[in-house]
Scaffold this motif. Structure first.
Motif, PDB file in Angstrom:
ATOM      1  N   GLU A 110      -8.590 -11.219 -13.577  1.00 12.27           N
ATOM      2  CA  GLU A 110      -8.309 -10.748 -14.933  1.00 12.27           C
ATOM      3  C   GLU A 110      -9.515 -10.040 -15.535  1.00 12.27           C
ATOM      4  O   GLU A 110      -9.378  -9.006 -16.200  1.00 12.27           O
ATOM      5  CB  GLU A 110      -7.874 -11.934 -15.797  1.00 12.27           C
ATOM      6  N   VAL A 111     -10.697 -10.606 -15.305  1.00  8.64           N
ATOM      7  CA  VAL A 111     -11.928  -9.968 -15.787  1.00  8.64           C
ATOM      8  C   VAL A 111     -12.068  -8.574 -15.200  1.00  8.64           C
ATOM      9  O   VAL A 111     -12.357  -7.604 -15.920  1.00  8.64           O
ATOM     10  CB  VAL A 111     -13.159 -10.819 -15.446  1.00  8.64           C
ATOM     11  N   ASP A 112     -11.884  -8.464 -13.891  1.00  6.74           N
ATOM     12  CA  ASP A 112     -12.003  -7.164 -13.219  1.00  6.74           C
ATOM     13  C   ASP A 112     -10.994  -6.163 -13.770  1.00  6.74           C
ATOM     14  O   ASP A 112     -11.300  -4.971 -13.920  1.00  6.74           O
ATOM     15  CB  ASP A 112     -11.794  -7.325 -11.711  1.00  6.74           C
ATOM     16  N   ALA A 113      -9.798  -6.638 -14.087  1.00  4.38           N
ATOM     17  CA  ALA A 113      -8.756  -5.754 -14.613  1.00  4.38           C
ATOM     18  C   ALA A 113      -9.138  -5.229 -15.998  1.00  4.38           C
ATOM     19  O   ALA A 113      -8.998  -4.034 -16.279  1.00  4.38           O
ATOM     20  CB  ALA A 113      -7.423  -6.501 -14.679  1.00  4.38           C
ATOM     21  N   PHE A 114      -9.634  -6.126 -16.848  1.00  7.51           N
ATOM     22  CA  PHE A 114     -10.041  -5.698 -18.193  1.00  7.51           C
ATOM     23  C   PHE A 114     -11.235  -4.747 -18.134  1.00  7.51           C
ATOM     24  O   PHE A 114     -11.288  -3.748 -18.853  1.00  7.51           O
ATOM     25  CB  PHE A 114     -10.383  -6.915 -19.047  1.00  7.51           C
ATOM     26  N   ILE A 115     -12.208  -5.055 -17.282  1.00  9.53           N
ATOM     27  CA  ILE A 115     -13.368  -4.182 -17.134  1.00  9.53           C
ATOM     28  C   ILE A 115     -12.938  -2.811 -16.620  1.00  9.53           C
ATOM     29  O   ILE A 115     -13.396  -1.776 -17.114  1.00  9.53           O
ATOM     30  CB  ILE A 115     -14.417  -4.808 -16.194  1.00  9.53           C
ATOM     31  N   GLY A 116     -12.059  -2.808 -15.635  1.00  9.38           N
ATOM     32  CA  GLY A 116     -11.575  -1.551 -15.085  1.00  9.38           C
ATOM     33  C   GLY A 116     -10.872  -0.690 -16.124  1.00  9.38           C
ATOM     34  O   GLY A 116     -10.991   0.544 -16.111  1.00  9.38           O
ATOM     35  N   LYS A 117     -10.167  -1.351 -17.047  1.00  7.15           N
ATOM     36  CA  LYS A 117      -9.417  -0.609 -18.063  1.00  7.15           C
ATOM     37  C   LYS A 117     -10.316  -0.035 -19.152  1.00  7.15           C
ATOM     38  O   LYS A 117     -10.084   1.085 -19.628  1.00  7.15           O
ATOM     39  CB  LYS A 117      -8.366  -1.525 -18.700  1.00  7.15           C
ATOM     40  N   TYR A 118     -11.353  -0.782 -19.539  1.00  4.79           N
ATOM     41  CA  TYR A 118     -12.148  -0.394 -20.704  1.00  4.79           C
ATOM     42  C   TYR A 118     -13.578   0.061 -20.381  1.00  4.79           C
ATOM     43  O   TYR A 118     -14.352   0.339 -21.293  1.00  4.79           O
ATOM     44  CB  TYR A 118     -12.218  -1.564 -21.689  1.00  4.79           C
ATOM     45  N   LYS A 119     -13.916   0.179 -19.121  1.00  3.17           N
ATOM     46  CA  LYS A 119     -15.306   0.423 -18.724  1.00  3.17           C
ATOM     47  C   LYS A 119     -15.867   1.771 -19.175  1.00  3.17           C
ATOM     48  O   LYS A 119     -17.078   1.937 -19.286  1.00  3.17           O
ATOM     49  CB  LYS A 119     -15.459   0.307 -17.208  1.00  3.17           C
ATOM     50  N   ASN A 120     -15.003   2.751 -19.440  1.00 12.04           N
ATOM     51  CA  ASN A 120     -15.496   4.090 -19.787  1.00 12.04           C
ATOM     52  C   ASN A 120     -15.631   4.336 -21.290  1.00 12.04           C
ATOM     53  O   ASN A 120     -15.942   5.451 -21.707  1.00 12.04           O
ATOM     54  CB  ASN A 120     -14.593   5.158 -19.173  1.00 12.04           C
ATOM     55  N   ASN A 121     -15.405   3.304 -22.079  1.00 11.54           N
ATOM     56  CA  ASN A 121     -15.617   3.408 -23.520  1.00 11.54           C
ATOM     57  C   ASN A 121     -16.761   2.471 -23.885  1.00 11.54           C
ATOM     58  O   ASN A 121     -16.676   1.264 -23.681  1.00 11.54           O
ATOM     59  CB  ASN A 121     -14.339   3.026 -24.284  1.00 11.54           C
ATOM     60  N   TYR A 122     -17.834   3.037 -24.416  1.00  7.97           N
ATOM     61  CA  TYR A 122     -19.063   2.260 -24.625  1.00  7.97           C
ATOM     62  C   TYR A 122     -18.846   1.037 -25.505  1.00  7.97           C
ATOM     63  O   TYR A 122     -19.210  -0.093 -25.124  1.00  7.97           O
ATOM     64  CB  TYR A 122     -20.143   3.159 -25.230  1.00  7.97           C
TER      65      TYR A 122
END
Length: 213
Positions: A110-122
């Motif tokens: 779940e952590v990886d999924a959330f990071i993957g979704k929001y990683k490109n917005n500072y």
């Protein structure tokens, strides 16, 4: 070097160095010609005038160089501001509340999924990592600080101004060589500018005093 504004700055420094050396060489030759052509009484005022014109010419070159480079640094800083003020996703606020509620119960998947979704917005990824700071799956992760980016940008800008003020100094030479000061700075800011905000604290430490000293 990947940042086009830094490439432009580097090129302007090389042009300044070339023109500065040409003008210094011409000044020395003109001095020599005057001394060999005229008696001392006539030569002195001509040499004084030559010196004033030379110094004014060099100062104008320095001012133009600084102004040009400062304009490029302004673009870089504006880019940082644009990145940190990027619009949030419409669902982020609600998602962040859910993440805070679940806390340590969030799994690695779940952590990886959330990071993957929001990683490109500072702001999104920064908020996400802060919200999950106690979760074992993100304990070694952190986000590059925009303050560090701006502090290092201000410091490298100071060094570029120093370049124009003190030709042939150590900093002057370090700016001109391949893989020198500007290239090191470029490597430092590249991840942030590429929106690769996350780093492993065990592998990389972003130091805000890299260019101080």
């Amino acid at each position: 070097m990947k940042n086009k504004n830094l490439l432009a700055i580097k090129e302007s420094l090389k042009i300044f160095d070339k023109e500065y050396k040409e003008r210094v060489e011409k000044y020395k030759n003109d001095q020599k010609d005057i001394r060999e052509t005229y008696h001392q009484t006539k030569a002195i005022p001509l040499l004084d005038e030559l010196k004033v014109n030379f110094e004014n010419d060099i100062q104008e070159m320095k001012n133009k160089g600084k102004e040009y480079c400062d304009s490029k640094f302004t673009i870089i800083k504006d880019s940082v501001t644009k990145i940190i003020t990027q619009k949030l996703s419409s669902d982020f606020a609600e998602t962040l509340q859910l993440i805070k509620f679940l806390g340590n119960k969030i799994t690695k998947t779940e952590v990886d999924a959330f990071i993957g979704k929001y990683k490109n917005n500072y702001l999104e990824i920064r908020s996400l990592i802060i919200a999950l700071k106690e979760n074992e799956n993100v304990r070694n992760l952190d986000v590059i600080s925009s303050d560090d980016i701006l502090e290092n940008t201000n410091e490298i800008q100071r060094k570029v101004n120093h370049f124009f003020d003190y030709p042939n100094s150590y900093e002057y030479i370090a700016m001109l060589i391949d893989d020198g000061t500007l290239e090191e700075y470029d490597k430092c800011i590249y991840p942030f500018m590429s929106k690769e905000f996350i780093y492993d604290i065990n592998e990389r430490v972003f130091e805000n005093d890299v260019y101080n000293g």
